[in-house]
Design an enzyme around this catalytic site. Structure first.
Site, short mmCIF file in Angstrom:
data_model
loop_
_atom_site.label_atom_id
_atom_site.label_comp_id
_atom_site.label_asym_id
_atom_site.label_seq_id
_atom_site.Cartn_x
_atom_site.Cartn_y
_atom_site.Cartn_z
CD GLU A 1 -2.79 -1.07 -0.03
OE1 GLU A 1 -3.16 -0.23 -0.44
OE2 GLU A 1 -2.92 -2.23 -0.61
CD1 TRP B 1 -1.64 -0.02 -3.61
CD2 TRP B 1 -1.99 1.08 -5.50
NE1 TRP B 1 -2.39 -0.74 -4.47
CE2 TRP B 1 -2.67 -0.12 -5.79
CE3 TRP B 1 -2.22 2.19 -6.47
CZ2 TRP B 1 -3.12 -0.41 -6.92
CZ3 TRP B 1 -2.79 1.78 -7.69
CH2 TRP B 1 -3.25 0.50 -7.99
CD1 TRP C 1 -17.63 14.79 -16.42
CD2 TRP C 1 -18.24 12.71 -15.85
NE1 TRP C 1 -16.55 13.85 -16.67
CE2 TRP C 1 -17.04 12.67 -16.23
CE3 TRP C 1 -19.28 11.89 -15.28
CZ2 TRP C 1 -16.46 11.51 -15.98
CZ3 TRP C 1 -18.58 10.60 -15.16
CH2 TRP C 1 -17.01 10.15 -15.64
CG ASN D 1 -8.20 2.21 0.18
OD1 ASN D 1 -8.37 3.16 -0.34
ND2 ASN D 1 -8.54 0.99 -0.27
CD1 TRP E 1 -13.40 12.03 -13.56
CD2 TRP E 1 -11.72 13.01 -12.20
NE1 TRP E 1 -12.47 12.71 -14.20
CE2 TRP E 1 -11.46 12.98 -13.54
CE3 TRP E 1 -10.99 13.14 -11.31
CZ2 TRP E 1 -10.09 13.65 -13.95
CZ3 TRP E 1 -9.73 14.03 -11.59
CH2 TRP E 1 -9.39 14.19 -12.91
CD1 TRP F 1 -11.18 11.47 -5.22
CD2 TRP F 1 -12.97 10.88 -6.32
NE1 TRP F 1 -11.82 11.55 -4.37
CE2 TRP F 1 -13.11 11.45 -5.16
CE3 TRP F 1 -13.76 10.65 -7.02
CZ2 TRP F 1 -14.48 11.30 -4.34
CZ3 TRP F 1 -15.26 10.77 -6.43
CH2 TRP F 1 -15.54 11.00 -5.38
C1 LIG Z 1 -11.17 8.08 -3.91
C2 LIG Z 1 -9.81 7.78 -3.13
C3 LIG Z 1 -9.32 8.92 -2.40
C4 LIG Z 1 -8.19 8.95 -1.70
N1 LIG Z 1 -7.63 10.01 -1.30
C5 LIG Z 1 -6.39 9.98 -0.73
C6 LIG Z 1 -5.72 11.26 -0.10
O1 LIG Z 1 -6.21 12.18 -0.14
N2 LIG Z 1 -4.80 10.95 0.72
C7 LIG Z 1 -4.09 9.65 1.13
O2 LIG Z 1 -3.37 9.44 1.92
N3 LIG Z 1 -4.85 8.73 0.42
C8 LIG Z 1 -5.99 8.50 -0.06
N4 LIG Z 1 -6.58 7.42 -0.81
C9 LIG Z 1 -5.81 6.31 -0.69
C10 LIG Z 1 -6.27 5.67 0.96
O3 LIG Z 1 -7.77 5.55 0.95
C11 LIG Z 1 -5.75 6.22 2.04
O4 LIG Z 1 -4.23 6.36 1.86
C12 LIG Z 1 -5.95 5.26 3.32
O5 LIG Z 1 -7.42 4.98 3.59
C13 LIG Z 1 -5.45 5.85 4.58
O6 LIG Z 1 -5.58 5.12 5.65
P1 LIG Z 1 -4.39 4.33 6.46
O7 LIG Z 1 -3.29 5.26 6.72
O8 LIG Z 1 -5.04 3.65 7.68
O9 LIG Z 1 -3.91 3.44 5.35
P2 LIG Z 1 -3.23 1.85 5.53
O10 LIG Z 1 -4.04 0.80 5.17
O11 LIG Z 1 -2.54 1.64 6.61
O12 LIG Z 1 -1.94 2.17 4.52
C14 LIG Z 1 -0.80 2.60 4.88
C15 LIG Z 1 -0.32 3.82 3.93
O13 LIG Z 1 -0.30 3.31 2.58
C16 LIG Z 1 -0.82 4.52 1.72
N5 LIG Z 1 -1.77 4.15 1.03
C17 LIG Z 1 -3.10 3.08 1.36
N6 LIG Z 1 -3.89 2.93 0.28
C18 LIG Z 1 -3.47 3.60 -0.62
C19 LIG Z 1 -3.75 4.02 -1.86
N7 LIG Z 1 -4.99 3.18 -2.41
N8 LIG Z 1 -3.39 4.88 -2.58
C20 LIG Z 1 -2.13 5.74 -2.08
N9 LIG Z 1 -1.71 5.47 -1.21
C21 LIG Z 1 -2.07 4.50 -0.29
C22 LIG Z 1 -1.07 5.59 2.58
O14 LIG Z 1 -0.21 6.51 2.85
C23 LIG Z 1 -1.49 5.08 4.00
O15 LIG Z 1 -1.23 5.70 5.09
C24 LIG Z 1 -7.77 7.74 -1.48
C25 LIG Z 1 -8.31 6.45 -2.08
C26 LIG Z 1 -9.49 6.70 -2.58
C27 LIG Z 1 -10.20 5.56 -3.41
#
Ligand SMILES: Cc1cc2nc3c(=O)[nH]c(=O)nc-3n(C[C@H](O)[C@H](O)[C@H](O)COP(=O)(O)OP(=O)(O)OC[C@H]3O[C@@H](n4cnc5c(N)ncnc54)[C@H](O)[C@@H]3O)c2cc1C
Length: 470
Positions: free
Chosen positions: A276, A279, A307, A342, A360, A383
């Site tokens: 993650e 990502w 849209w 997420n 979006w 997005w």
């Molecule tokens: C529509 C949409 C918008 C989002 N907007 C943001 C945003 O503005 N900022 C943001 O940090 N993340 C965003 N995310 C990604 C993700 O949802 C969050 O990073 C995650 O929910 C953060 O929670 P966590 O720290 O507990 O994640 P964990 O599951 O603990 O993951 C660890 C770290 O990995 C990174 N990560 C995890 N999933 C993703 C992902 N899909 N994409 C990129 N990095 C990821 C984050 O830095 C996160 O803190 C978005 C996802 C979607 C689908």
């Protein structure tokens, strides 16, 4: 040598590449943070993120004070303040960590030009990611546009060139004669809408490190199984800290591998979690290489989609009153806590785009205004993925069903009940479809859209702009 380290999205003392560089070379150090008026006044940086930022800067000032240093704080335009302070304090070098956001890159280039005209040397460092966009390339030297091969190449690079651990250094003493300034008062600086007590994460790197540690100890082993369950709250919640560089991504990898060495049974969960973080690196690279994605679809053919501009439906989505319980719970979680799980982000994004057929970019902007972790790169990536317009896009024909997502990821309705109290009286069998029991959910709206019809419309619209017509 007199060095100015300019703090921006690296609000920590530990494992900070630019600060370490400055500490190694400087006889005197001027650590600076500028509350950028353009940032503080812009609605896209909502109250949650600004209050969290403020708390992190406060803690940073404390951490520097413990090391005999003083954080110099200014408010205004960094393009004015950085060169001005460099002149006044007779600085030899200005050092900072690089950013991938287009607006920040333009600002940095302007600051650098002004400094060089004044004869000040400038150096920037890789810090916000483990690998920058130029370091992870295909065999023919091209950037990746799909996550999985990017991830494989990323891990190969990590094996070859793992980041070196930081060396603990003493900080040089403050540059004499510079007025510290102190933090501007919170009330004058920040939006009046103060997030409720206890809603935002605790600021500062000690809190970030505690969170990383507790995630590894408590949730990492089962992460692969539980990460998709919003009610379980089994993810790290490190995103706000990573956003502002309160914890270093390198430290996350290092700590995770140290944990794994002692707890090999956690392998699957920890590996999944680290993917993650990859990502995150992928989306940072995409934004760095393709700044246009902040305005346009990554896949240009989808810029032709027309849209809907239905403001009422958009308001219902924003306010969590669409009549779809999982969507509404998620939007209310966002509004009341500044964070959203997420899985929920994916479902509400898909719903806005594919069910309500709303651009979006409207959702992207709303997220940035409310998320405490709002990050232009990850947010745009998420997005565009959800809208099927992005890099490693969700194929346009795969459209989330908001009810089956709810049944699958919140089977007992615990998440829904937490944020949609009107549905508290419904059992797990009916909570996902409250329209089947309207008398037991007084005040809860009927669905604002027919999912099957909306799905049909979305498929036709995507097909109409695809070059192959399919
Ligand atoms: C529509 C949409 C918008 C989002 N907007 C943001 C945003 O503005 N900022 C943001 O940090 N993340 C965003 N995310 C990604 C993700 O949802 C969050 O990073 C995650 O929910 C953060 O929670 P966590 O720290 O507990 O994640 P964990 O599951 O603990 O993951 C660890 C770290 O990995 C990174 N990560 C995890 N999933 C993703 C992902 N899909 N994409 C990129 N990095 C990821 C984050 O830095 C996160 O803190 C978005 C996802 C979607 C689908």
């Amino acid at each position: 040598m007199r060095i100015l380290h300019w703090f921006r999205i690296d609000l920590r003392v530990r494992d900070n590449r630019s600060l370490d560089w400055s500490a190694e070379r400087g006889d005197f150090l001027l650590p600076l943070f500028v509350f950028d008026d353009a940032l503080v006044a812009a609605p896209r940086h909502g109250a949650n993120r600004l209050h969290f930022l403020y708390a992190c800067v406060e803690r940073l000032a404390d951490a520097l004070a413990k090391r005999g240093q003083t954080l110099v704080v200014r408010r205004g335009d960094p393009r004015v303040w950085v060169p001005r302070l460099a002149r006044e304090a007779r600085i030899d070098w200005v050092s900072f960590n690089r950013d991938t956001v287009p607006r920040a890159k333009t600002r940095d280039a302007e600051v650098e030009r002004a400094l060089r005209e004044d004869g000040v040397q400038v150096v920037s460092h890789k810090d916000h990611v483990v690998f920058e966009s130029s370091e992870i390339l295909t065999k023919t030297g091209q950037p990746f546009s799909v996550y999985t091969p990017y991830r494989n190449a990323w891990w190969r690079q990590y094996e070859l060139d793992p980041p070196t651990p930081p060396r603990r250094r003493r900080l040089p003493p403050p540059v004499p004669g510079v007025e510290a300034g102190g933090l501007p008062s919170r009330d004058r600086l920040l939006p009046a809408s103060i997030p409720a007590e206890g809603v935002l994460p605790t600021g500062g790197e000690a809190a970030a490190r505690r969170r990383l540690r507790s995630f590894l100890e408590r949730d990492s082993a089962a992460y692969a199984e539980r990460r998709d369950l919003p009610a379980a709250d089994a993810t790290s919640r490190l995103s706000p800290y990573l956003r502002l560089g309160v914890v270093s991504p390198r430290e996350c990898f290092r700590e995770a591998f140290e944990w794994l060495a002692e707890h090999p049974a956690a392998e699957r969960g920890v590996r999944k979690w680290l993917d993650e973080l990859v990502w995150r690196e992928f989306y940072q690279a995409i934004l760095d290489l393709h700044p246009r994605v902040l305005r346009r679809a990554y896949r240009p053919e989808y810029d032709a989609l027309r849209w809907s501009a239905d403001a009422e439906r958009f308001a219902a989505w924003c306010e969590g009153r669409t009549g779809f319980p999982f969507v509404d719970a998620a939007m209310r979680q966002l509004r009341s806590t500044g964070w959203m799980h997420n899985r929920a982000r994916m479902v509400v994004a898909s719903f806005l785009v594919k069910d309500l057929w709303i651009d979006w970019r409207w959702g992207e902007r709303f997220f940035l205004e409310h998320l405490v972790d709002g990050d232009p790169a990850s947010n745009n990536g998420g997005w565009q993925w959800s809208a099927s317009t992005g890099t490693d896009a969700q194929p346009y024909f795969r459209i989330f069903n908001p009810v089956s997502q709810s049944e699958r990821y919140d089977p007992d309705g615990v998440y829904i009940r937490r944020f949609v109290p009107e549905l508290g009286g419904l059992d797990a069998g009916r909570i996902h479809r409250p329209w089947t029991a309207p008398l037991e959910a007084p005040g809860y709206p009927p669905p604002i859209v027919d999912h099957a019809a909306a799905r049909h419309h979305a498929l036709r619209a995507f097909e109409s702009v695809r070059p192959d017509g399919r």
